[in-house]
Enzyme design. Sequence first.
Site, mmCIF file in Angstrom:
data_model
loop_
_atom_site.group_PDB
_atom_site.id
_atom_site.type_symbol
_atom_site.label_atom_id
_atom_site.label_comp_id
_atom_site.label_asym_id
_atom_site.label_seq_id
_atom_site.Cartn_x
_atom_site.Cartn_y
_atom_site.Cartn_z
ATOM 1 N N ASN A 7 33.771 47.623 38.496
ATOM 2 C CA ASN A 7 33.845 46.330 39.191
ATOM 3 C C ASN A 7 34.908 46.436 40.293
ATOM 4 O O ASN A 7 36.086 46.695 40.006
ATOM 5 C CB ASN A 7 34.204 45.231 38.179
ATOM 6 C CG ASN A 7 34.235 43.864 38.825
ATOM 7 O OD1 ASN A 7 34.810 43.703 39.901
ATOM 8 N ND2 ASN A 7 33.645 42.885 38.190
ATOM 9 N N ASP A 9 35.595 43.994 42.623
ATOM 10 C CA ASP A 9 36.048 42.696 43.152
ATOM 11 C C ASP A 9 37.536 42.731 43.503
ATOM 12 O O ASP A 9 37.982 42.103 44.463
ATOM 13 C CB ASP A 9 35.877 41.588 42.100
ATOM 14 C CG ASP A 9 34.430 41.291 41.772
ATOM 15 O OD1 ASP A 9 33.539 41.749 42.509
ATOM 16 O OD2 ASP A 9 34.204 40.599 40.767
ATOM 17 N N HIS A 10 38.292 43.448 42.666
ATOM 18 C CA HIS A 10 39.755 43.436 42.828
ATOM 19 C C HIS A 10 40.189 44.093 44.136
ATOM 20 O O HIS A 10 41.253 43.792 44.659
ATOM 21 C CB HIS A 10 40.406 44.109 41.622
ATOM 22 C CG HIS A 10 39.914 43.539 40.327
ATOM 23 N ND1 HIS A 10 40.339 42.331 39.841
ATOM 24 C CD2 HIS A 10 38.977 43.973 39.458
ATOM 25 C CE1 HIS A 10 39.692 42.059 38.710
ATOM 26 N NE2 HIS A 10 38.856 43.042 38.462
ATOM 27 N N HIS A 43 30.921 40.570 42.148
ATOM 28 C CA HIS A 43 30.627 39.166 41.835
ATOM 29 C C HIS A 43 30.738 38.371 43.128
ATOM 30 O O HIS A 43 31.825 38.246 43.686
ATOM 31 C CB HIS A 43 31.639 38.669 40.789
ATOM 32 C CG HIS A 43 31.386 37.273 40.299
ATOM 33 N ND1 HIS A 43 32.135 36.706 39.291
ATOM 34 C CD2 HIS A 43 30.479 36.327 40.667
ATOM 35 C CE1 HIS A 43 31.697 35.470 39.060
ATOM 36 N NE2 HIS A 43 30.709 35.214 39.893
ATOM 37 N N ARG A 45 31.106 35.148 44.354
ATOM 38 C CA ARG A 45 31.412 33.803 43.846
ATOM 39 C C ARG A 45 31.072 32.765 44.896
ATOM 40 O O ARG A 45 31.103 33.052 46.097
ATOM 41 C CB ARG A 45 32.898 33.711 43.482
ATOM 42 C CG ARG A 45 33.296 34.602 42.309
ATOM 43 C CD ARG A 45 34.750 34.367 41.939
ATOM 44 N NE ARG A 45 34.902 33.131 41.205
ATOM 45 C CZ ARG A 45 35.096 33.039 39.884
ATOM 46 N NH1 ARG A 45 35.186 34.128 39.149
ATOM 47 N NH2 ARG A 45 35.204 31.875 39.298
ATOM 48 N N ARG A 49 35.898 34.039 47.085
ATOM 49 C CA ARG A 49 37.337 34.340 47.059
ATOM 50 C C ARG A 49 37.626 35.836 47.205
ATOM 51 O O ARG A 49 38.722 36.224 47.544
ATOM 52 C CB ARG A 49 37.990 33.789 45.805
ATOM 53 C CG ARG A 49 37.522 34.473 44.537
ATOM 54 C CD ARG A 49 38.334 34.038 43.347
ATOM 55 N NE ARG A 49 38.021 32.666 42.960
ATOM 56 C CZ ARG A 49 38.291 32.182 41.744
ATOM 57 N NH1 ARG A 49 38.880 32.932 40.849
ATOM 58 N NH2 ARG A 49 37.969 30.944 41.437
ATOM 59 N N GLU A 70 27.004 40.343 39.819
ATOM 60 C CA GLU A 70 27.330 39.229 38.924
ATOM 61 C C GLU A 70 27.140 37.948 39.713
ATOM 62 O O GLU A 70 27.593 37.845 40.857
ATOM 63 C CB GLU A 70 28.776 39.315 38.459
ATOM 64 C CG GLU A 70 29.046 40.447 37.510
ATOM 65 C CD GLU A 70 30.516 40.503 37.130
ATOM 66 O OE1 GLU A 70 31.286 39.594 37.496
ATOM 67 O OE2 GLU A 70 30.893 41.476 36.494
ATOM 68 N N THR A 101 36.268 35.145 35.241
ATOM 69 C CA THR A 101 35.245 34.549 34.379
ATOM 70 C C THR A 101 35.819 34.367 32.972
ATOM 71 O O THR A 101 36.223 35.343 32.340
ATOM 72 C CB THR A 101 34.006 35.464 34.323
ATOM 73 O OG1 THR A 101 33.685 35.854 35.652
ATOM 74 C CG2 THR A 101 32.829 34.741 33.706
ATOM 75 N N GLU A 149 25.256 41.333 28.209
ATOM 76 C CA GLU A 149 26.601 41.899 28.323
ATOM 77 C C GLU A 149 27.522 41.067 27.440
ATOM 78 O O GLU A 149 27.715 39.873 27.686
ATOM 79 C CB GLU A 149 27.100 41.877 29.777
ATOM 80 C CG GLU A 149 28.543 42.386 29.882
ATOM 81 C CD GLU A 149 29.028 42.583 31.317
ATOM 82 O OE1 GLU A 149 28.198 42.839 32.213
ATOM 83 O OE2 GLU A 149 30.252 42.475 31.527
ATOM 84 N N HIS A 188 34.803 43.035 30.276
ATOM 85 C CA HIS A 188 35.883 42.068 30.523
ATOM 86 C C HIS A 188 37.140 42.461 29.752
ATOM 87 O O HIS A 188 37.108 42.516 28.530
ATOM 88 C CB HIS A 188 35.494 40.624 30.173
ATOM 89 C CG HIS A 188 36.133 39.652 31.125
ATOM 90 N ND1 HIS A 188 37.471 39.360 31.090
ATOM 91 C CD2 HIS A 188 35.636 38.964 32.181
ATOM 92 C CE1 HIS A 188 37.763 38.509 32.060
ATOM 93 N NE2 HIS A 188 36.663 38.265 32.757
ATOM 94 N N GLY A 210 36.764 46.654 35.594
ATOM 95 C CA GLY A 210 37.315 46.525 36.937
ATOM 96 C C GLY A 210 38.821 46.629 36.997
ATOM 97 O O GLY A 210 39.385 47.602 37.490
HETATM 98 N N1 PXP Z 1 31.930 41.806 33.293
HETATM 99 C C1 PXP Z 1 31.897 40.544 33.791
HETATM 100 C C2 PXP Z 1 30.676 39.721 33.544
HETATM 101 C C3 PXP Z 1 32.967 40.036 34.550
HETATM 102 O O1 PXP Z 1 32.914 38.780 35.025
HETATM 103 C C4 PXP Z 1 34.079 40.869 34.804
HETATM 104 C C5 PXP Z 1 35.201 40.360 35.658
HETATM 105 O O2 PXP Z 1 34.779 40.149 36.948
HETATM 106 C C6 PXP Z 1 34.070 42.170 34.286
HETATM 107 C C7 PXP Z 1 32.993 42.609 33.516
HETATM 108 C C8 PXP Z 1 35.207 43.115 34.510
HETATM 109 O O3 PXP Z 1 36.371 42.603 33.933
HETATM 110 P P1 PXP Z 1 37.750 43.332 34.169
HETATM 111 O O4 PXP Z 1 38.081 43.229 35.613
HETATM 112 O O5 PXP Z 1 38.686 42.576 33.274
HETATM 113 O O6 PXP Z 1 37.575 44.763 33.738
#
Ligand code: PXP
Length: 236
Positions: A7, A9-10, A43, A45, A49, A70, A101, A149, A188, A210
């Site tokens: 992931n 996103d970060h 993701h 959103r 963001r 996502e 999330t 998931e 997550h 992520g």
């Molecule tokens: N799976 C889903 C559905 C998520 O929303 C997220 C966070 O965006 C992740 C996995 C990854 O989570 P993390 O960044 O805590 O590893």
Amino acid sequence: MVELGVNIDHVATLRQARRTYEPDPVWAAVEAELGGADGITIHLREDRRHINDRDVEMLRKTVQCKLNLEMSLAPAIVDIAVKTRPDQATLVPELRQEITTEGGLDLVANDCRDVVKRLQAQGVLVSAFLDPIPRQIELAKQYGFDAVELHTGAYSNAKGAEAAKLLNELVEAGELVVSLGLRLHAGHGLNYHNVHPIAKMTGMHELNIGHAIVCRALFVGLRQAVREMKDLLKQG
Ligand code: PXP
């Protein structure tokens, strides 16, 4: 072997901290793929963001492994997903105020079988992000999802006996997912220390990770951080 979806996103969050062009999630996806990622997870959103529409378009064109989008059930986001045709879509709940999330999608409150059908008609594999609750998993089967998931956030935040109890719930939920013929994913809060029991779950197909990978990447580089997580999954 368990597949790793990274992931990113970060990475976009860091870019948005200065509203500039770097670091570009497209570069991150390339590095993650070179480190052995089986998928890139993003993701989009509603409030944009971190990941934005341009990122989705560019990543659709450049990601060579699996692209997992996502997404919430918001009609405008569903339209974008149908147009983009990611390899996989993971339906998640979305709250404006949350940092990330927080819980799984509530399928009792959200009969989303039309969204599932629309995405599948475009060749998208559709997954539901769910808490490890049997009723939710049964509804995922009823609504026609391809995969579930399991939300590992509570397990990831817990320690000792509480973590063991939550792991047991995940294992039982995973068995139900597999017995219903659905593909088993999880994610997550997973990191280099807590991933092993989750990777070892019977029938585990894919983990989406992520934050832990991007944090380690600051010190060892993204390619290496992905490689190290892949090595852990191989051991699992
Ligand atoms: N799976 C889903 C559905 C998520 O929303 C997220 C966070 O965006 C992740 C996995 C990854 O989570 P993390 O960044 O805590 O590893």
